[in-house]
Design a protein around this motif. Sequence first.
Motif, short mmCIF file in Angstrom:
data_model
loop_
_atom_site.label_atom_id
_atom_site.label_comp_id
_atom_site.label_asym_id
_atom_site.label_seq_id
_atom_site.Cartn_x
_atom_site.Cartn_y
_atom_site.Cartn_z
N VAL A 309 0.90 -1.09 0.03
CA VAL A 309 -0.07 0.00 -0.06
C VAL A 309 0.82 1.26 -0.22
N ALA A 310 1.80 1.42 0.81
CA ALA A 310 2.68 2.50 0.71
C ALA A 310 3.55 2.66 -0.56
N LEU A 311 3.90 1.57 -0.90
CA LEU A 311 4.73 1.60 -2.36
C LEU A 311 3.75 2.00 -3.51
N LEU A 312 2.57 1.62 -3.71
CA LEU A 312 1.78 1.97 -4.73
C LEU A 312 1.08 3.05 -4.65
N ARG A 313 0.64 3.29 -3.28
CA ARG A 313 -0.28 4.55 -2.92
C ARG A 313 0.54 5.92 -2.69
N GLU A 314 1.51 5.77 -1.93
CA GLU A 314 2.17 6.73 -1.26
C GLU A 314 3.64 6.89 -2.10
N LYS A 315 4.03 5.90 -2.88
CA LYS A 315 5.39 5.98 -3.64
C LYS A 315 6.50 5.83 -2.63
N ASP A 316 6.12 5.16 -1.43
CA ASP A 316 7.19 5.01 -0.36
C ASP A 316 7.77 3.63 -0.50
N PRO A 317 9.07 3.74 -0.66
CA PRO A 317 9.57 2.07 -0.79
C PRO A 317 9.96 1.53 0.20
N ARG A 318 10.07 2.23 1.38
CA ARG A 318 10.66 1.87 2.55
C ARG A 318 10.23 0.34 3.23
N LEU A 319 9.06 0.26 3.25
CA LEU A 319 8.56 -0.89 3.91
C LEU A 319 8.71 -2.31 3.00
N ALA A 320 8.63 -2.03 1.72
CA ALA A 320 8.69 -3.04 0.76
C ALA A 320 10.16 -3.45 0.72
N ASP A 321 11.30 -2.27 0.81
CA ASP A 321 12.63 -2.73 0.96
C ASP A 321 13.08 -3.38 2.21
N GLU A 322 12.16 -3.25 3.28
CA GLU A 322 12.58 -4.08 4.42
C GLU A 322 11.80 -5.40 4.57
N TYR A 323 10.75 -5.74 3.63
CA TYR A 323 9.78 -7.01 3.74
C TYR A 323 10.63 -8.11 4.06
N SER A 324 11.52 -8.57 3.01
CA SER A 324 12.10 -9.67 3.22
C SER A 324 12.98 -10.04 4.66
N ASP A 325 13.68 -8.86 4.87
CA ASP A 325 14.55 -9.12 6.27
C ASP A 325 13.56 -9.26 7.38
N ARG A 326 12.46 -8.56 7.27
CA ARG A 326 11.51 -8.59 8.42
C ARG A 326 10.93 -9.95 8.54
N ALA A 327 10.33 -10.39 7.41
CA ALA A 327 9.58 -11.56 7.22
C ALA A 327 10.64 -12.80 7.71
N LEU A 328 11.93 -12.68 7.13
CA LEU A 328 12.78 -13.72 7.43
C LEU A 328 13.00 -14.10 9.01
N ARG A 329 13.13 -12.84 9.72
CA ARG A 329 13.45 -12.82 11.27
C ARG A 329 12.56 -13.89 11.82
N TYR A 378 4.47 -21.29 20.71
CA TYR A 378 3.38 -21.89 20.11
C TYR A 378 2.14 -20.91 20.21
N ALA A 379 1.66 -20.39 21.04
CA ALA A 379 0.66 -19.13 21.03
C ALA A 379 0.90 -18.27 19.94
N GLY A 380 2.25 -17.89 19.58
CA GLY A 380 2.52 -16.92 18.65
C GLY A 380 3.04 -15.75 18.98
N LEU A 381 4.26 -15.30 18.64
CA LEU A 381 4.84 -14.00 18.55
C LEU A 381 4.19 -12.96 18.00
N PRO A 382 4.28 -11.73 18.43
CA PRO A 382 3.63 -10.51 17.90
C PRO A 382 3.88 -10.53 16.23
N ILE A 383 3.03 -9.95 15.50
CA ILE A 383 3.33 -10.04 13.92
C ILE A 383 4.53 -9.06 13.77
N GLY A 384 4.90 -8.41 14.41
CA GLY A 384 5.96 -7.59 14.02
C GLY A 384 7.61 -7.74 14.68
N PHE A 385 7.29 -9.10 15.03
CA PHE A 385 8.62 -9.66 15.90
C PHE A 385 9.86 -9.57 14.93
#
Length: 385
Positions: A309-329, A378-385
Motif C-alpha cells: 500500500v505504501a509503495l503503490l499509493r504513497e510511492k514510499d518504498p521503505r517498507l517494501a525494501d525491509e519486507y524480506s529481512d523482517r519476514a525472514l526474522r 506456540y501461542a504466537g509471537l507478535p506479528i512485528g517480531f
Amino acid sequence: MRTQVAIIGAGPAGLLLSHLLRAGGVESVVVETRTRDYVESRIRAGILEHSTVELLRSAGLGDRIAREGDEHRGIHLQWPGERHHLDFVDLVGRSVWVYGQTEVQKDLGRAGDRAGQQIIYDVRDTAVHDPADPYVTFTVDDRPARVDADVVVGCDGSFGPTRDVVPGQTWQRTYDYSWLGVLADVAPSTDELIYAWHPDGFALNSMRSPTVTRLYLQVPSGTDLAEWPDERIWDALSDRLGHGQDGWKLARGPITDKSVLPMRSNVAAPMRRDRVFLAGDAAHIVPPTGAKGLNLAFADVALLAPALVALLREKDPRLADEYSDRALRRVWRCTHFSWWMTTMLHSTDDPFDRQLQLSQLRWVTSSEAGARGLAENYAGLPIGF
C-alpha cells in the motif's frame, strides 16, 4: 488485464493479501491453478495463533471464529505414564484457537465475493515474467490470458512458478519420518490437544469440531496407506496416547479421510526480487508439529500488505525494501521452534536420543522458564517480531 497487484495462488495467504490490499485502496487480481471447490475442501492446518486471530478480527474476518471456533488455553504433553498440561494463558497471557484452514478459506472466499474481488480459478501454465516490470501469463478455458501488474506476489506454494523467479539461497531439512493423518467422525476425546512421545512413535490427538476428531501418527517416510487399515490405526493411537491411563479413554469412530504428510523444513531467501515478492509456502515450509505453517503465511501477508500500500499509493518504498529481512526474522524463529518440537517429540531408534527427548520433556513440564518458552512460541509471537 491490468491491475496493481497480481497474486498467484488463492489459498488463505493469497486471499487475505487481496482483502488487506483492498482495505488499503489497492486493487488486485488473484490467479489459482485449482478449482474453488478443491481449494475450499483440502484438509490442512487447524490451529490459529493469538496473533492470527487478532489479525483476522482487525480485518473484519473474525465473526465466525468467535461463533464456531474453539479457544484453547494450552496443550497437553505426554509420555508413557505421564501427562502434563501447559496453560498458555497463565504463562504468557495468550491463547490459541481450533478453527480449520478450510473454514478460514471459506470465510476469505465469501469476503472476496461480497467485495467483487476478481479471482480466476482453474488456470494452467501460469508463468511470471520480467521481475522489474512484471506480468503473468496463463491459460484459462483453453485460451491464453495475460495480467500486467505493478507488483506480482507469489502465494503459490513451494512448487509454484513464482519461487523460480526469485533466485537466492535455500536451506532445507528432510526428516526420515512422516505423519499419517486421519479425520474421524467422533467427538474429541480431549479438551485440548495431546502431544504424545512414545517409543513406537509420536501421536497427536487434535480436533476440528465438536463432532470431528483429527489424529496423527508418526510413520516411516514412504508409508503405504494400504498397510494401515482403520483397526491398526486406532490400536496404534490407543497405545501411543495412553488409552486406559488414569481412566482416560480414546473414543473410536468412522475414519473419513487418511493421508501421509512428509516432514520437511525449507527456507528460501530473499523473499523479493525487484517487483516480485514471495509469501507463505512459496518462501518457507515447516513441519506441522509446531502449528506454524498457516500462521507464518499470515504473518508474511500482515507485513507485506501495508508495504505494498505504501509503495503503490504513497510511492514510499521503505517498507517494501525491509519486507524480506523482517519476514525472514520471524520465519527463522518459527522454523527453529518447529524443528525443536519435532525433534523433541518424534522417537528415534537411538536409545541415547530417546533419553535426551525425555529429559527435554521433563524440563519443559517442570520448569516455568521452559514452559513459558514453549507457550510464547506456540501461542504466537507478535506479528512485528
